[in-house]
Design an enzyme around this catalytic site. Sequence first.
Site, short mmCIF file in Angstrom:
data_model
loop_
_atom_site.label_atom_id
_atom_site.label_comp_id
_atom_site.label_asym_id
_atom_site.label_seq_id
_atom_site.Cartn_x
_atom_site.Cartn_y
_atom_site.Cartn_z
N HIS A 77 0.84 -1.20 0.00
CA HIS A 77 0.00 0.00 0.00
C HIS A 77 0.88 1.24 0.00
O HIS A 77 1.83 1.32 0.75
CB HIS A 77 -0.91 0.03 1.23
CG HIS A 77 -2.10 -0.87 1.13
ND1 HIS A 77 -3.22 -0.71 1.91
CD2 HIS A 77 -2.35 -1.93 0.33
CE1 HIS A 77 -4.12 -1.64 1.59
NE2 HIS A 77 -3.60 -2.40 0.63
N TYR A 206 -9.00 5.62 7.76
CA TYR A 206 -9.08 6.00 9.18
C TYR A 206 -10.09 7.16 9.25
O TYR A 206 -9.86 8.22 8.67
CB TYR A 206 -7.74 6.51 9.69
CG TYR A 206 -6.69 5.45 9.93
CD1 TYR A 206 -6.00 4.85 8.87
CD2 TYR A 206 -6.38 5.04 11.23
CE1 TYR A 206 -5.03 3.87 9.10
CE2 TYR A 206 -5.40 4.07 11.46
CZ TYR A 206 -4.74 3.50 10.39
OH TYR A 206 -3.78 2.54 10.63
N PRO A 299 -3.52 0.35 18.91
CA PRO A 299 -3.26 -0.11 17.53
C PRO A 299 -3.49 0.93 16.44
O PRO A 299 -3.25 0.67 15.29
CB PRO A 299 -4.22 -1.28 17.37
CG PRO A 299 -5.26 -1.10 18.40
CD PRO A 299 -4.64 -0.34 19.52
N LYS A 303 1.57 -0.10 15.12
CA LYS A 303 2.97 -0.17 15.56
C LYS A 303 3.31 -1.40 16.40
O LYS A 303 4.48 -1.73 16.55
CB LYS A 303 3.31 1.08 16.38
CG LYS A 303 3.39 2.33 15.54
CD LYS A 303 4.48 2.23 14.50
CE LYS A 303 4.30 3.26 13.40
NZ LYS A 303 4.83 2.79 12.12
N TYR A 389 4.27 6.56 10.05
CA TYR A 389 3.43 5.39 9.77
C TYR A 389 4.20 4.34 8.97
O TYR A 389 4.19 3.15 9.29
CB TYR A 389 2.19 5.81 9.00
CG TYR A 389 1.09 4.75 8.97
CD1 TYR A 389 1.20 3.62 8.17
CD2 TYR A 389 -0.07 4.89 9.73
CE1 TYR A 389 0.20 2.65 8.15
CE2 TYR A 389 -1.07 3.94 9.72
CZ TYR A 389 -0.92 2.82 8.92
OH TYR A 389 -1.91 1.85 8.91
P1 FAS Z 1 2.84 -11.66 21.99
O1 FAS Z 1 1.86 -11.28 23.05
O2 FAS Z 1 2.37 -11.80 20.57
O3 FAS Z 1 3.54 -13.04 22.36
C1 FAS Z 1 3.89 -13.32 23.69
C2 FAS Z 1 3.87 -14.83 23.85
O4 FAS Z 1 4.31 -15.13 25.18
C3 FAS Z 1 2.47 -15.40 23.69
O5 FAS Z 1 2.48 -16.44 22.74
C4 FAS Z 1 2.12 -15.89 25.09
O6 FAS Z 1 1.33 -17.08 25.06
C5 FAS Z 1 3.50 -16.17 25.67
N1 FAS Z 1 3.50 -16.16 27.13
C6 FAS Z 1 2.81 -15.35 27.96
N2 FAS Z 1 3.05 -15.68 29.24
C7 FAS Z 1 3.90 -16.73 29.22
C8 FAS Z 1 4.50 -17.52 30.22
N3 FAS Z 1 4.24 -17.33 31.52
N4 FAS Z 1 5.34 -18.51 29.83
C9 FAS Z 1 5.59 -18.73 28.51
N5 FAS Z 1 5.04 -18.03 27.51
C10 FAS Z 1 4.20 -17.03 27.88
N6 FAS Z 1 -0.72 -4.66 16.87
C11 FAS Z 1 -0.88 -4.00 15.69
O7 FAS Z 1 0.10 -3.49 15.17
N7 FAS Z 1 -2.12 -3.93 15.09
C12 FAS Z 1 -3.23 -4.52 15.64
O8 FAS Z 1 -4.32 -4.44 15.10
C13 FAS Z 1 -3.10 -5.23 16.85
N8 FAS Z 1 -4.17 -5.87 17.41
C14 FAS Z 1 -4.00 -6.52 18.61
C15 FAS Z 1 -5.07 -7.21 19.22
C16 FAS Z 1 -4.91 -7.85 20.46
C17 FAS Z 1 -6.08 -8.56 21.10
C18 FAS Z 1 -3.65 -7.84 21.10
C19 FAS Z 1 -3.44 -8.50 22.46
C20 FAS Z 1 -2.57 -7.19 20.50
C21 FAS Z 1 -2.74 -6.54 19.25
N9 FAS Z 1 -1.67 -5.91 18.61
C22 FAS Z 1 -1.81 -5.26 17.44
C23 FAS Z 1 -0.36 -5.94 19.19
C24 FAS Z 1 0.26 -7.28 18.88
O9 FAS Z 1 0.29 -7.46 17.49
C25 FAS Z 1 1.62 -7.30 19.54
O10 FAS Z 1 2.32 -6.09 19.33
C26 FAS Z 1 2.49 -8.46 19.09
O11 FAS Z 1 1.77 -9.65 19.27
C27 FAS Z 1 3.77 -8.42 19.91
O12 FAS Z 1 4.43 -9.62 19.77
P2 FAS Z 1 5.17 -10.29 21.03
O13 FAS Z 1 6.02 -9.27 21.68
O14 FAS Z 1 5.77 -11.53 20.50
O15 FAS Z 1 4.01 -10.59 22.08
C1 PHB Z 2 -5.39 -4.24 11.01
O1 PHB Z 2 -5.49 -4.47 9.79
O2 PHB Z 2 -5.66 -5.10 11.89
C2 PHB Z 2 -4.93 -2.90 11.48
C3 PHB Z 2 -4.44 -2.00 10.54
C4 PHB Z 2 -4.01 -0.75 10.96
C5 PHB Z 2 -4.09 -0.42 12.30
C6 PHB Z 2 -4.57 -1.34 13.24
C7 PHB Z 2 -5.01 -2.57 12.82
O3 PHB Z 2 -3.69 0.81 12.71
#
Ligand code: FAS
Ligand code: PHB
Length: 396
Positions: A77, A206, A299, A303, A389
């Site tokens: 994009h 957005y 989100p 980032k 961005y």
């Molecule tokens: P993660 O949370 O992905 O991974 C951490 C891992 O550690 C998990 O697999 C967990 O099971 C494990 N863990 C936890 N406790 C543990 C323990 N005691 N022992 C062993 N393992 C353990 N970011 C965006 O950019 N756009 C979005 O739209 C977006 N939507 C999101 C929606 C939700 C519901 C959430 C929670 C996050 C969202 N994020 C989004 C942010 C997300 O993408 C994170 O930035 C990304 O998963 C970060 O990756 P990790 O640091 O690997 O953490």
């Molecule tokens: C998504 O596609 O999940 C998404 C894209 C942009 C954002 C947040 C979420 O800022």
Amino acid sequence: MTTTVIPTEVAIVGAGPSGLLLAHLLAARGVASVVVEARSEEYVGSRIRAGILEHSTVDLLRRAGLGDRIAEVGDEHRGIYLQWPGERHHIDFQEHVGRSVWVYGQTEVQKDLVAAAHARGQEIHYEAADVAVHDVTSDRPAVTFTGADGTSYRLEARVLVGCDGSFGPSRAAVPDDVRQTWERVYPYSWLGVLADVAPSTDELIYAWHPDGFAMHSMRSASVSRLYLQVPNGTDVDTWSDDRIWDALATRLGHGENGWSLEPGPITEKSVLPMRSFVQTPMRHGNLFLAGDAAHIVPPTGAKGLNLAVADVGVLAPALAELVRGGDSRLADAYSDTALRRVWRCTHFSWWMTTMLHTAGDPFDAQLQLSQLRWVASSAAGAAGLAENYAGLDIGS
Ligand code: FAS
Ligand code: PHB
């Protein structure tokens, strides 16, 4: 019960994107690691999360040999649309900063990381229980856990890396008198939906609206990803599919300037609270923190995942020099280096969030609309959004 001791160079807690990417980048530098994960491989891979990869993230994944499927199924994009009632303006990242972003879901990134881990024989202990970190300031820190088979393990390493997100044990392993935390909880949440319908837009929209923020994203040519601002504590079951589509249509400007939003079957919906969180330092002794274990962003700026990638992009070479060469200079600088980008992305995510979400204050609404009009009409304003961005260089 006897304990099985596993020696390695780097112990990684968490097999999400930051944990598996770190293991991948370390292996490429000849550094051994073992990953301990609380959930199953399937569960971690099924979580619907991020959707956008920054330019720097795609560059790093390609250089790490993880870019093949991004080229096949990813969607490049040039920019995004900013919208408010009656107006929609394209912010062209390529025009302003010569960079793009890619639509490529976190589930796809996770698939690629898992496939690469299997291919190189990465040791990962899934469904581990009672995970605890120990002796993080010693030169032999350890992770203890009960394996899925009930065996008691002690993973002994040169360094530990907490990639265990918001709820893992690593954050708390930094003593209260050492760590500092910053947090801001926003007065609204996102209701996110996946829908089996072709996107009604070529690039993300957005939208500011007096009823609340809305966003039109996507996962593929046949799957749309959309978000609605809702009050904190919203019960997702109080939002029927029709109510969701009606609110999206209103807020995204259905019927304005000949544009229409095409509804379709919703296959997943969930409510995501929004907060900014940073914990410093990102290193304590021989414990390093990366990704959500150290920081959380709302989100709105896309980032979260990209920050996790940037952290391990800085950490992997630092640990390789520490573990392989005994040179601690990059490792000693890791926290400060990573935090420069963490705070930049934390600010940008706060700026996008507070510019686009209404909280019922008419004065704020005028300020938000003025800011949106300026960003959409000023090359300087648009370039500022584009630079943040599309993403800055990793390590900058
Ligand atoms: P993660 O949370 O992905 O991974 C951490 C891992 O550690 C998990 O697999 C967990 O099971 C494990 N863990 C936890 N406790 C543990 C323990 N005691 N022992 C062993 N393992 C353990 N970011 C965006 O950019 N756009 C979005 O739209 C977006 N939507 C999101 C929606 C939700 C519901 C959430 C929670 C996050 C969202 N994020 C989004 C942010 C997300 O993408 C994170 O930035 C990304 O998963 C970060 O990756 P990790 O640091 O690997 O953490
Ligand atoms: C998504 O596609 O999940 C998404 C894209 C942009 C954002 C947040 C979420 O800022």
